[in-house]
Design a protein around this motif. Structure first.
Motif, mmCIF file in Angstrom:
data_model
loop_
_atom_site.group_PDB
_atom_site.id
_atom_site.type_symbol
_atom_site.label_atom_id
_atom_site.label_comp_id
_atom_site.label_asym_id
_atom_site.label_seq_id
_atom_site.Cartn_x
_atom_site.Cartn_y
_atom_site.Cartn_z
ATOM 1 N N MET A 103 33.894 41.825 25.646
ATOM 2 C CA MET A 103 34.391 42.664 26.742
ATOM 3 C C MET A 103 33.822 42.224 28.092
ATOM 4 N N CYS A 104 32.557 41.876 28.138
ATOM 5 C CA CYS A 104 31.951 41.449 29.402
ATOM 6 C C CYS A 104 32.560 40.145 29.875
ATOM 7 N N SER A 105 32.774 39.203 28.939
ATOM 8 C CA SER A 105 33.371 37.925 29.328
ATOM 9 C C SER A 105 34.758 38.123 29.886
ATOM 10 N N SER A 106 35.530 38.973 29.235
ATOM 11 C CA SER A 106 36.907 39.208 29.686
ATOM 12 C C SER A 106 36.939 39.850 31.066
ATOM 13 N N HIS A 107 36.139 40.837 31.311
ATOM 14 C CA HIS A 107 36.129 41.535 32.602
ATOM 15 C C HIS A 107 35.490 40.712 33.705
ATOM 16 N N TYR A 108 34.658 39.795 33.406
ATOM 17 C CA TYR A 108 34.036 38.951 34.417
ATOM 18 C C TYR A 108 35.073 38.078 35.098
ATOM 19 N N GLN A 109 35.962 37.514 34.312
ATOM 20 C CA GLN A 109 37.008 36.672 34.887
ATOM 21 C C GLN A 109 37.877 37.476 35.840
ATOM 22 N N GLY A 110 38.225 38.742 35.471
ATOM 23 C CA GLY A 110 39.029 39.591 36.357
ATOM 24 C C GLY A 110 38.284 39.916 37.646
ATOM 25 N N PHE A 111 36.987 40.119 37.584
ATOM 26 C CA PHE A 111 36.208 40.394 38.781
ATOM 27 C C PHE A 111 36.253 39.219 39.751
ATOM 28 N N ILE A 112 36.128 37.973 39.229
ATOM 29 C CA ILE A 112 36.199 36.781 40.078
ATOM 30 C C ILE A 112 37.545 36.688 40.746
ATOM 31 N N ASP A 113 38.601 37.013 40.019
ATOM 32 C CA ASP A 113 39.958 36.954 40.598
ATOM 33 C C ASP A 113 40.107 37.976 41.724
ATOM 34 N N SER A 114 39.558 39.142 41.546
ATOM 35 C CA SER A 114 39.664 40.186 42.577
ATOM 36 C C SER A 114 38.966 39.756 43.854
ATOM 37 N N ILE A 115 37.805 39.122 43.756
ATOM 38 C CA ILE A 115 37.084 38.641 44.936
ATOM 39 C C ILE A 115 37.918 37.617 45.686
ATOM 40 N N ARG A 116 38.543 36.747 44.949
ATOM 41 C CA ARG A 116 39.370 35.717 45.605
ATOM 42 C C ARG A 116 40.552 36.340 46.330
ATOM 43 N N GLU A 117 41.175 37.356 45.718
ATOM 44 C CA GLU A 117 42.293 38.019 46.375
ATOM 45 C C GLU A 117 41.845 38.716 47.671
ATOM 46 N N LEU A 118 40.660 39.298 47.658
ATOM 47 C CA LEU A 118 40.156 39.925 48.874
ATOM 48 C C LEU A 118 39.926 38.915 49.981
ATOM 49 N N LEU A 119 39.473 37.747 49.661
ATOM 50 C CA LEU A 119 39.290 36.692 50.661
ATOM 51 C C LEU A 119 40.612 36.295 51.286
ATOM 52 N N GLN A 120 41.648 36.238 50.453
ATOM 53 C CA GLN A 120 42.977 35.920 50.995
ATOM 54 C C GLN A 120 43.465 37.017 51.930
ATOM 55 N N VAL A 121 43.210 38.313 51.585
ATOM 56 C CA VAL A 121 43.633 39.418 52.434
ATOM 57 C C VAL A 121 42.922 39.354 53.790
ATOM 58 N N ARG A 122 41.641 38.954 53.819
ATOM 59 C CA ARG A 122 40.906 38.864 55.078
ATOM 60 C C ARG A 122 41.536 37.827 55.999
ATOM 61 N N THR A 123 41.992 36.727 55.444
ATOM 62 C CA THR A 123 42.637 35.689 56.264
ATOM 63 C C THR A 123 43.932 36.212 56.868
ATOM 64 N N GLU A 124 44.723 36.901 56.061
ATOM 65 C CA GLU A 124 45.985 37.437 56.554
ATOM 66 C C GLU A 124 45.750 38.510 57.614
ATOM 67 N N ALA A 125 44.703 39.351 57.433
ATOM 68 C CA ALA A 125 44.397 40.391 58.422
ATOM 69 C C ALA A 125 44.015 39.784 59.754
ATOM 70 N N SER A 126 43.275 38.683 59.752
ATOM 71 C CA SER A 126 42.908 38.003 60.993
ATOM 72 C C SER A 126 44.142 37.489 61.714
ATOM 73 N N LYS A 127 45.075 36.947 60.966
ATOM 74 C CA LYS A 127 46.317 36.470 61.580
ATOM 75 C C LYS A 127 47.091 37.623 62.224
ATOM 76 N N LEU A 128 47.164 38.754 61.470
ATOM 77 C CA LEU A 128 47.886 39.912 61.987
ATOM 78 C C LEU A 128 47.256 40.426 63.277
ATOM 79 N N LYS A 129 45.935 40.424 63.363
ATOM 80 C CA LYS A 129 45.246 40.875 64.569
ATOM 81 C C LYS A 129 45.598 40.002 65.763
#
Length: 838
Positions: A103-129
């Motif tokens: 269970m920990c191994s499976s959820h760890y991969q999802g956590f890494i993916d979520s962090i990457r998606e947040l980084l992409q959102v920050r880039t798009e927010a800067s463009k929008l500003k």
């Protein structure tokens, strides 16, 4: 790495594949039941699969329960399979560890993916500003251009207007039209006073310049109509103002009275209670508290939220109308109309509320005073601000008429009240109302006279209430001396009632006071009455001497009328016993002695010292009243004592033909003597003269009644045995008299009560007629108290008794006795004849 990552929605939670048994609530106090085959010891025939299956069941039970595993472990140890069960339990633990790791191994991969998606959102927010900032800059640039063009357009229009005004200025009639337009506008805006000024300018200055034009003639014709419209509109404003002040007068009066009350308490803080009064739970005495009204705020500071009372009303309408009517030349008509309408409103405000002075109608009285106060506050403000509209003479005349009607209405309401607390509140209302109107320069002396009348009524109401208080005290009293068992009870009595006795203080507990519980209760209630009278006298413009005199007069009335009447009613109760009368007499003695302390209480309350102030101080009449009541009580004691003696004497059954005496005193007389001894023993706390008078009157009454029995119609025939029995009874009475039942008598004083009867019995029984006739008329005669008429009666009845014996004539001794009796009777009748002739 992101391409090979598993999508978040496709990740399966390994924990969901683990089947967790559903936990059912169980009674932990009862071990789970098992089949009998589960409790049997292991046998060689049990296979490994059966053991493993049973251990799985045990592990599931452990997993399903939180804290009660004792029965499961007991079953394992009973079967002797603890080693196998421990190994299988370790396997189950390792299996759960592997599941957790997955269970920990499976959820760890999802956590890494979520962090990457947040980084992409920050880039798009800067463009929008950056895009928003660009749009904002462009919008600011365009707005500036638009504002510049708008300013240019505004300047162009102003130039055009100026050009048109310049052209219009050339027209000769334009000023007239402008003034007329201004007039119409002012009329529309109901600015009537400026409209009048404009109308005057138009009529005098502008219209003459264009008099040749027809429109100017039309304007001239409309001017009177406009004046009438202005007058009608102004009158309408006056009516609205009058209606407004009629509705707002109670609010204005309430605000004025509240401000006056706050000022009153600042200038005259309410005096502290003159002494700390204790709640006498032991005596059942409570105080009476008044209703508070118009006091200080909770923090002791006046509220600053409200301004002056007159600020609640907008007076601009009356000022404006005054100017308008002055400009129209109709000021006198306006003043007459205003005064007439205000007089009508004054009559409406003075209509007293119906009903007596009760808790509900008291609010109506308060509103009534608010309305009257508000009316005159408003009139005073108009007097000071609107010159000439209200005069001081007319306002004072209106106030005098209103004050007369107001005083009569308040007198009627106060006369119907029987609650002293409501009268105190009523007094507070009158005081605040008087202070309010006095601040505005009105004469309030009649209100002071009204307060004095209400004070007299308040005293009468208190008298009526204290009648019930005293009667309740008398009804609840047991008329026995107070007995205290502890120092606390002793201190409580002495704190309430000023009684000091060194001998009583030295006695051990339980101690007995000479008076009953009635005394401290009555004394405490008299003090409470004094404080109740003082509550009304507070805040009145009375000097210390006047307040002292008021309290003393009220207390005298309470003592001489209320308390005296209640005591007089008490001692006349038919069922009141002799011991109760004695206790009442003792109580009045102590209350009389405590009267001086009541004077000290009044002096301490008022602080009035006639020696320092050069005045005269009246005294309380409590001593005289208690003496009169005690004298009447003493007479009741004497009558009760004689009535009780008569009850014993009614039991007397003398056999006047008794041949031989019984040898002892009669039973009824023995009981009577015992009663008298017990009664006079209770006279120890009475004054000596009372006890002596009661004892003397009792002995005289007994002697008189015994003599009346001897000489009465029932004893028509007397035997010597009966006289000897009566002699024994008299001897018993003489022994009682000689025993000095009450101290203070001279030697032989009580024996003289029985002297008449003693001389008569000695004369007849000893047949000492020679001495009687020889010493008759002498001051030192042995039988000087026996009259010949009395002796004739006794001898005749003795002779009549002897006649009943028909054989007495046969005996010589009896014949000689009869001759002797006849001789004595003859001589006695001669003495009677001599007394009658002289």
């Amino acid at each position: 790495m992101s391409e090979s990552a598993t999508p978040k929605s496709d990740i399966k939670d390994p924990a969901k594949n683990v089947s967790t048994p559903k936990r059912e609530p169980k009674d932990l106090s009862v071990a789970p039941k098992r089949d009998s085959k589960d409790l049997t010891l292991p046998t060689k025939r049990d296979s490994k699969d059966a053991i493993k299956s049973r251990h799985d069941i045990f592990i599931q039970e452990i997993e399903s329960m939180d804290d009660f595993w004792g029965s499961t472990f007991r079953a394992v140890y009973d079967k002797g399979e603890q080693d196998q069960f421990a190994r299988q339990l370790d396997e189950r633990i390792r299996e759960h560890d592997r599941t957790i790791e997955r269970m920990c191994s499976s959820h760890y991969q999802g956590f890494i993916d979520s962090i990457r998606e947040l980084l992409q959102v920050r880039t798009e927010a800067s463009k929008l500003k950056n895009e928003v900032v660009g749009v904002h800059d462009e919008l600011v640039t365009q707005s500036r251009q638009l504002l510049s063009q708008g300013d240019a357009l505004a300047r162009a229009r102003r130039r055009q207007a100026n050009t048109e005004q310049g052209v219009a200025a050339l027209m000769a009639c334009l000023p007239v039209l402008e003034m007329y337009s201004k007039l119409r506008r002012q009329m529309a805006e109901q600015r009537f006073y400026p409209a009048l000024k404009t109308l005057e300018q138009l009529e005098v200055l502008y219209l003459p310049r264009v008099a040749d034009h027809r429109f100017a003639q039309a304007i001239c014709e409309s001017i009177p109509k406009m004046r009438d419209n202005i007058r009608a509109a102004a009158m309408s404003d006056v009516k609205d103002f009058l209606e407004e002040v009629r509705c707002e007068s109670p609010r204005v009066g309430e605000a004025a009275m509240r401000h006056a009350a706050e000022q009153f308490f600042v200038e005259r803080p309410p005096p502290a209670r003159l002494q700390k009064r204790h709640t006498l739970a032991f005596l059942g005495v409570t105080a009476i508290s008044p209703i508070a009204l118009y006091g200080e705020d909770g923090d002791g500071e006046a509220s600053d939220e409200e301004g002056a009372a007159q600020d609640l009303v907008n007076f601009s309408a009356v000022y404006r109308c005054l100017h308008i009517f002055t400009a129209l030349g109709a000021r006198d008509a306006f003043e007459e109309y205003y005064r007439k309408q205000r007089q009508k409103q004054c009559s409406l405000a003075l209509q007293a509320p119906s009903g007596g002075l009760a808790q509900d109608s008291l609010v109506a009285v308060q509103d009534y005073l608010h309305g009257v106060a508000g009316f005159f506050v408003i009139e005073d403000h108009v007097l000071n601000t609107a010159t000439g509209l209200v005069t001081r003479v007319s306002l004072d005349q209106l106030w005098d008429e209103a004050l007369s009607e107001l005083t009569g209405a308040l007198q009627t309401h106060a006369a119907c009240c029987t609650d002293p607390n409501l009268l105190l509140t009523f007094k507070r209302l009158i005081m605040v109302f008087s202070h309010t109107l006095r601040n505005y320069g009105f004469n309030v002396k009649p209100l002071h006279g009204l307060l004095l009348e209400v004070r007299d009524h308040y005293s009468e109401v208190l008298m009526q209430r204290w009648v019930g208080v005293f009667r309740e005290i008398f009804d609840q009293d047991n008329y026995h001396p107070i007995e205290v068992d502890s120092p606390q009870e002793y201190e409580q009595i002495t704190r309430v009632f000023p009684y000091t006795d060194a001998e009583l203080a030295r006695q051990p507990f339980p101690k007995t006071f000479p008076f009953s519980l009635m005394v401290p209760k009555v004394f405490s209630q008299v003090k409470e009455f004094i404080h109740s009278c003082l509550r009304f006298a507070e805040d009145l413009d009375l000097s210390q001497g006047e307040r002292d005199d008021l309290l003393r007069q009220s207390t005298n009335v309470l003592l001489t009328r209320t308390l005296s009447g209640c005591l007089a009613t008490l001692i006349r109760i038919p069922g009141l016993g002799l011991l109760q009368l004695i206790q009442i007499t003792i109580n009045t003695i102590h209350l009389e002695q405590a009267s001086v302390y009541l004077e000290d209480v009044i002096t301490k309350i008022t602080g009035y010292n006639p020696k320092q102030d050069g005045g005269v101080q009246s005294t309380l009449l409590g001593r005289v009243m208690f003496k009169d009541i005690r004298a009447e009580t003493e007479q009741q004691i004497y009558r009760q004592l004689q009535a009780k003696i008569d009850e014993f004497l009614e039991l007397a059954a003398y056999d006047w033909l008794l041949p031989e005496p019984s040898g002892t005193a009669s039973p009824f007389l023995v009981d009577l003597i015992s009663f008298l001894e017990a009664t006079f023993g209770a006279f120890t706390n009475l004054p000596a003269h009372v006890a002596q008078t009661a004892c003397m009157s009792a002995c005289q009454h007994v002697a008189r009644q015994l003599r009346q029995m001897l000489l009465g119609e029932e004893a028509r025939q007397l035997s010597t045995g009966a006289l000897q029995q009566l002699n024994l009874d008299v001897i018993q009475c003489e022994q009682f008299a000689a025993s000095e039942p009450v101290a203070g008598f001279e030697e032989g004083a009580l024996l003289m009560c029985f002297a008449d009867l003693r001389q008569l019995l000695d004369l007849v029984l000893e047949w000492d007629w020679a001495t009687y006739f020889a010493e008759y008329g002498s001051p030192t005669s042995r039988y000087g108290r026996v009259t010949p008429a009395t002796a004739v009666k006794v001898v005749e009845r003795l002779r009549d008794a002897d006649k009943r014996n028909m054989f007495s004539v046969l005996k010589r001794a009896e014949r000689d006795k009869k001759k002797l009796q006849d001789t004595v009777l003859k001589q006695l009748r001669q003495l009677v004849a001599q007394v009658g002739s002289s």
